[in-house]
Scaffold this motif. Structure first.
Motif, PDB file in Angstrom:
ATOM      1  N   TYR A 150       0.792  -1.231   0.000  1.00 29.60           N
ATOM      2  CA  TYR A 150       0.000   0.000   0.000  1.00 29.60           C
ATOM      3  C   TYR A 150       0.821   1.277   0.000  1.00 29.60           C
ATOM      4  CZ  TYR A 150      -3.092  -3.661   1.748  1.00 29.60           C
ATOM      5  OH  TYR A 150      -3.790  -4.825   1.888  1.00 29.60           O
ATOM      6  N   MET A 151       2.037   1.230   0.509  1.00 36.69           N
ATOM      7  CA  MET A 151       2.752   2.465   0.790  1.00 36.69           C
ATOM      8  C   MET A 151       3.769   2.800  -0.306  1.00 36.69           C
ATOM      9  SD  MET A 151       1.077   3.110   3.424  1.00 36.69           S
ATOM     10  CE  MET A 151       1.803   4.473   4.311  1.00 36.69           C
ATOM     11  N   ALA A 152       4.484   3.932  -0.119  1.00 40.36           N
ATOM     12  CA  ALA A 152       5.369   4.430  -1.165  1.00 40.36           C
ATOM     13  C   ALA A 152       6.797   3.892  -1.054  1.00 40.36           C
ATOM     14  CB  ALA A 152       5.385   5.951  -1.138  1.00 40.36           C
ATOM     15  N   SER A 153       7.125   3.230   0.041  1.00 39.68           N
ATOM     16  CA  SER A 153       8.458   2.624   0.153  1.00 39.68           C
ATOM     17  C   SER A 153       8.363   1.342   0.987  1.00 39.68           C
ATOM     18  CB  SER A 153       9.449   3.592   0.798  1.00 39.68           C
ATOM     19  OG  SER A 153       9.191   3.687   2.183  1.00 39.68           O
ATOM     20  N   VAL A 154       9.377   0.518   0.817  1.00 40.60           N
ATOM     21  CA  VAL A 154       9.422  -0.747   1.558  1.00 40.60           C
ATOM     22  C   VAL A 154       9.428  -0.460   3.064  1.00 40.60           C
ATOM     23  CG1 VAL A 154      10.940  -2.715   2.065  1.00 40.60           C
ATOM     24  CG2 VAL A 154      10.544  -2.022  -0.303  1.00 40.60           C
ATOM     25  N   ARG A 155      10.201   0.562   3.461  1.00 42.96           N
ATOM     26  CA  ARG A 155      10.288   0.921   4.882  1.00 42.96           C
ATOM     27  C   ARG A 155       8.913   1.363   5.408  1.00 42.96           C
ATOM     28  NH1 ARG A 155      14.643   2.233   7.674  1.00 42.96           N
ATOM     29  NH2 ARG A 155      15.908   2.635   5.843  1.00 42.96           N
ATOM     30  N   GLU A 174      14.253   1.799   0.540  1.00 39.75           N
ATOM     31  CA  GLU A 174      13.684   3.036  -0.009  1.00 39.75           C
ATOM     32  C   GLU A 174      12.983   2.825  -1.350  1.00 39.75           C
ATOM     33  OE1 GLU A 174      13.564   5.335   2.128  1.00 39.75           O
ATOM     34  OE2 GLU A 174      14.973   4.304   3.457  1.00 39.75           O
ATOM     35  N   ARG A 175      12.988   1.606  -1.869  1.00 35.06           N
ATOM     36  CA  ARG A 175      12.332   1.329  -3.156  1.00 35.06           C
ATOM     37  C   ARG A 175      10.823   1.321  -2.989  1.00 35.06           C
ATOM     38  NH1 ARG A 175      15.168  -2.396  -6.689  1.00 35.06           N
ATOM     39  NH2 ARG A 175      13.163  -2.997  -7.583  1.00 35.06           N
ATOM     40  N   HIS A 176      10.105   1.653  -4.073  1.00 36.10           N
ATOM     41  CA  HIS A 176       8.647   1.544  -4.061  1.00 36.10           C
ATOM     42  C   HIS A 176       8.287   0.053  -4.086  1.00 36.10           C
ATOM     43  CE1 HIS A 176       4.451   2.021  -4.996  1.00 36.10           C
ATOM     44  NE2 HIS A 176       4.572   3.328  -4.869  1.00 36.10           N
ATOM     45  N   PRO A 177       7.400  -0.386  -3.198  1.00 35.07           N
ATOM     46  CA  PRO A 177       7.096  -1.829  -3.157  1.00 35.07           C
ATOM     47  C   PRO A 177       6.643  -2.395  -4.506  1.00 35.07           C
ATOM     48  CG  PRO A 177       6.163  -0.745  -1.250  1.00 35.07           C
ATOM     49  CD  PRO A 177       6.714   0.348  -2.124  1.00 35.07           C
ATOM     50  N   SER A 219       7.682  -1.694  -7.318  1.00 34.37           N
ATOM     51  CA  SER A 219       8.769  -1.807  -8.298  1.00 34.37           C
ATOM     52  C   SER A 219       9.636  -3.035  -8.028  1.00 34.37           C
ATOM     53  CB  SER A 219       9.639  -0.545  -8.263  1.00 34.37           C
ATOM     54  OG  SER A 219      10.450  -0.552  -7.091  1.00 34.37           O
ATOM     55  N   LEU A 220       9.321  -3.795  -6.977  1.00 34.50           N
ATOM     56  CA  LEU A 220      10.129  -4.967  -6.642  1.00 34.50           C
ATOM     57  C   LEU A 220       9.793  -6.141  -7.563  1.00 34.50           C
ATOM     58  CD1 LEU A 220       9.757  -4.928  -2.736  1.00 34.50           C
ATOM     59  CD2 LEU A 220      11.535  -3.853  -4.112  1.00 34.50           C
ATOM     60  N   SER A 221      10.711  -7.130  -7.600  1.00 35.91           N
ATOM     61  CA  SER A 221      10.421  -8.349  -8.369  1.00 35.91           C
ATOM     62  C   SER A 221       9.363  -9.162  -7.613  1.00 35.91           C
ATOM     63  CB  SER A 221      11.693  -9.176  -8.540  1.00 35.91           C
ATOM     64  OG  SER A 221      11.991  -9.839  -7.335  1.00 35.91           O
TER      65      SER A 221
END
Lengths: 472, 251
Positions: A353-358, A392-395, A397-399
């Motif tokens: 849901y959020m803008a970063s993994v953190r 700091e990556r957008h979730p 955008s992850l594999s």
């Protein structure tokens, strides 16, 4: 013959080459396994071989791909599609029609096959792939194995020269995997060349003659299937076992720690199901009179053939579906699981849901504690799941594998008395499979009863205290 | 050989209309809704198309579609209200000026939903082939129609995922204090799934070779009794709306 020479591919706007210097030669009627870490370039290689890159995905291509002298770069995507058929990881995404029969018909009509001939070929494919009984059924209601069969039937109707399969075993139970193996072996005998990208290797023994191990988009190792028998090579490249995983050996129906059907441990709390039955409206009962206990602090693995109600049982246990009969309660206080459970679903896209993994981790911890802020423990949880570098990556955008680990980390961090993980390893390589198994065991050690719904017997072997099998 | 005529997607399709009729009625209703700016004419079209929908879709599906439509309408009205502080003239807009645009959206939902739920794609492509529609328009239309069941599926899975992850957590006060967080939790994955599903469908269409030039044959149109009756009722509703538009608006 498939020839790949010094192949390189860079995604549009990307700085690095996703594929670099790949050479390959594959004779007709032979099959190649492409394996390697999550994100090593397996799916990108299939995209290039299928013509999607750069025809559809754009980006920059160098080197040469040819199939019997024809190059995808010199044909339209539609023309190349007649020669090389791609089965995606999620076969449902490939359906354009509503029913099985219509999907086959539509595929043929798109290839300019006259109506009468298309109907004949459709009938032939339905018979050849054993789909006659479900010909009129909606494609959305099929099991994963059935969806794959429909895609294969459509792809092979016009006799392509090559089949490309992206993680075909990811969502299949062991029986369906064996069935798919037989179907593919039959197609190979007809002379089809195959390139299969997959993490699960054991089912491909005997089907693939060649193997290509990718690392950072380059060919790290290449050779015959026997190359994969080297345990050091498998460890180096995070590959899974090539031996068929054995079903964990427990006592009759249960595990050493006292899962459902296992030895009783009265002192330990657990979630009890009593005479549990369920049926969707207007359909036959999925299961009836199920009894057992999911002990707190232990991991119970729920297996069984596709379509037998494993995910539905998990939903009933969590109070998301109302049982037709029976009840679910905690042994200690008789409480319901509904407000004390966490479920980590198979499709990670729906749970980020959020803008970063953190921020995703902070949300989980915040919802748990009722305070939204930055939590110091976030970093250590991310490190446990091998995600710290991606904080700091957008979730989105992850594999696929990274997303799966993040949803699991977020769900486990949220804390619960009953924790359910639905197919948590379907797209994971060997290293991450072991990482996930460790995290599941650690989560159970913190106190909750853990239920893992999976077809993956490798995972079951690594983390199960008890095994519950729904009958087929 | 299988009987291809028996293929009908699952659903509460009480009319079993030919795809040509569904497509024709959708085009007719869309044009009439665009032309109608009188409140009563718009209401007539909305009511007639609503009846058309009820006869062809499950109530649960209709409720889901209207829930989404309602959320969109409320968002638009909220924005309109905010804009009215900057442009005071907006506060003086007549009820018809606000209601009519939303009724057009309602007519679209009522007409497109049965098309997406029940018309077979190959039947629709065949119908479109017979109509003088440019290929560049035809292909996006097909992908859009196929997209609707995918969207409904995504929506329902997402709703379930949110319930499973957040139900009973943090308490009502936590969520009341953070309305944007709630908004984000629901809409962020929905938007991502929509983009991804649309992309996957486009890839599927490309790989299949579905293109502006795809020829699906030109079988003759055979209309059943229900087709003719529905066409007649549709034409009557559009005529009634036209009369209201001309005479009521003038009066």
């Amino acid at each position: 013959m498939l020839l790949v020479e010094k192949l390189g591919y860079r995604h549009a706007h990307a700085a690095n080459w996703a594929l670099n210097g790949i050479d390959l030669e594959l004779r007709p009627g032979r099959a190649l396994l492409v394996c390697g870490h999550s994100g090593s370039g397996k799916s990108t290689l299939l995209s290039v071989l299928s013509g999607l890159a750069p025809h559809y995905l754009k980006g920059e291509l160098r080197g040469r791909v040819s199939l019997d002298g024809e190059e995808p770069a010199r044909l339209t995507l539609s023309e190349w599609g007649r020669r090389a058929g791609l089965m995606m990881q999620n076969p449902e995404a490939q359906f354009l029609a509503a029913s099985v029969e219509e999907e086959l018909l539509l595929t043929l009509r798109c290839r300019d096959v006259p109506a009468r001939r298309a109907a004949e070929l459709t009938a032939d494919r339905l018979e050849r792939f054993g789909l006659e009984a479900i010909a009129g059924q909606s494609v959305f209601q099929l099991s994963e194995g059935q969806k794959q069969k429909v895609v294969l039937a459509a792809l092979t109707a016009l006799k392509p020269k090559m089949l490309l399969l992206d993680e075909p075993s990811a969502n299949l139970d062991p029986d369906s995997m064996a069935e798919l193996g037989l179907t593919l072996a039959g197609l190979k005998e007809e002379g089809l060349t195959m390139v299969i990208a997959d993490h699960r290797l054991s089912w491909l023994d005997g089907l693939c003659e060649q193997a290509l191990v990718l690392e950072n988009g380059a060919a790290a190792r290449q050779g015959g299937w026997d190359m994969l028998k080297d345990p050091d090579l498998r460890k180096t490249f995070a590959l899974r076992s090539i031996d068929p995983p054995a079903r964990p050996a427990f006592g009759p129906g249960g595990g050493p720690g006292g899962g459902p059907g296992g030895p009783t441990d009265e002192a330990r709390d657990g979630l009890i199901m009593e005479n549990l039955s369920f049926a969707y409206p207007g359909r036959p009962e999925l299961f009836s009179n199920l009894n057992g206990e999911f002990k707190c602090g232990l991991v119970t693995v729920l297996t069984g053939p596709s379509g037998q109600g494993k995910t539905t049982l998990a939903k009933v246990l969590c109070g998301l579906e109302k049982p037709g009969g029976g009840r679910v309660r905690f042994r200690a206080d008789g409480g319901h699981a509904a407000d004390q459970c966490q479920v980590i679903l198979q499709n990670a896209d729906h749970q980020l849901y959020m803008a970063s993994v953190r921020a995703e981790m902070d949300l989980s911890l915040g919802v748990q504690s009722g305070k939204m802020r930055k939590y110091p423990e976030t970093d250590s949880i991310l490190a446990d799941f091998g995600l710290k570098e991606l904080a700091e990556r957008h979730p989105q955008s992850l594999s696929g594998g990274e997303k799966q680990r993040l949803t699991a980390a977020a769900g486990l961090a949220a804390g619960a008395r009953f924790l359910v993980l639905d197919e948590p390893t379907s797209g994971l390589d060997g290293l991450n499979l072991r990482l996930m198994a460790d995290q599941i065991r650690q989560a159970a050690a913190r106190g909750p009863a853990v239920l893992v719904v999976t077809h993956d017997l490798e995972l079951a072997g690594l983390c199960a205290d008890a095994l519950l099998t729904l009958p087929g | 050989m299988p009987d291809l005529s028996r293929i009908r997607p699952a659903g509460a399709d009480r009319l079993g209309l030919a795809p040509e009729v569904r497509l024709g009625l959708t085009l007719l209703a869309s044009l009439a809704a665009l032309a109608a700016d009188d409140l009563w004419a718009a209401a007539t079209l909305l009511a007639a198309s609503g009846l058309y929908l009820i006869l062809q879709a499950r109530l649960r599906t209709i409720a889901l579609a209207y829930l989404f439509f309602g959320a969109m309408a409320m968002t638009a009205l909220g924005c309109l209200w905010l804009l009215s502080f900057v442009f005071p003239a907006l506060k003086e807009a007549s009820p018809a000026a606000v209601i009519v645009p939303f009724s057009r959206l309602g007519v679209s939902v009522n007409m497109v939903l049965p098309l997406a739920l029940h018309a077979s794609l190959s039947g629709l492509v065949g119908t479109m082939n017979r109509l003088p529609i440019p290929g560049l328009v035809k292909l996006p239309m097909l992908v859009t129609i196929r997209f609707i069941p995918t969207f409904i599926n995504d929506f329902s899975q997402l709703r379930q995922a949110v319930r499973l992850r957040f139900r009973g957590r943090a308490g009502l006060l936590f969520w009341c204090r953070r309305p944007f967080l709630w908004w984000r939790i629901f809409f962020m994955p929905l938007v991502v799934r929509l983009i991804r599903s649309a992309d996957e469908l486009a890839v599927a269409a490309e790989l299949k070779g579905l293109s502006a030039e795809t020829d699906f044959g030109r079988a003759p149109i055979i209309l059943k009794k229900a087709d003719r009756a529905t066409l007649a009722l549709g034409a009557a509703a559009v005529t009634a709306a036209s009369i209201l538009q001309v005479f009521h608006a003038a009066g």
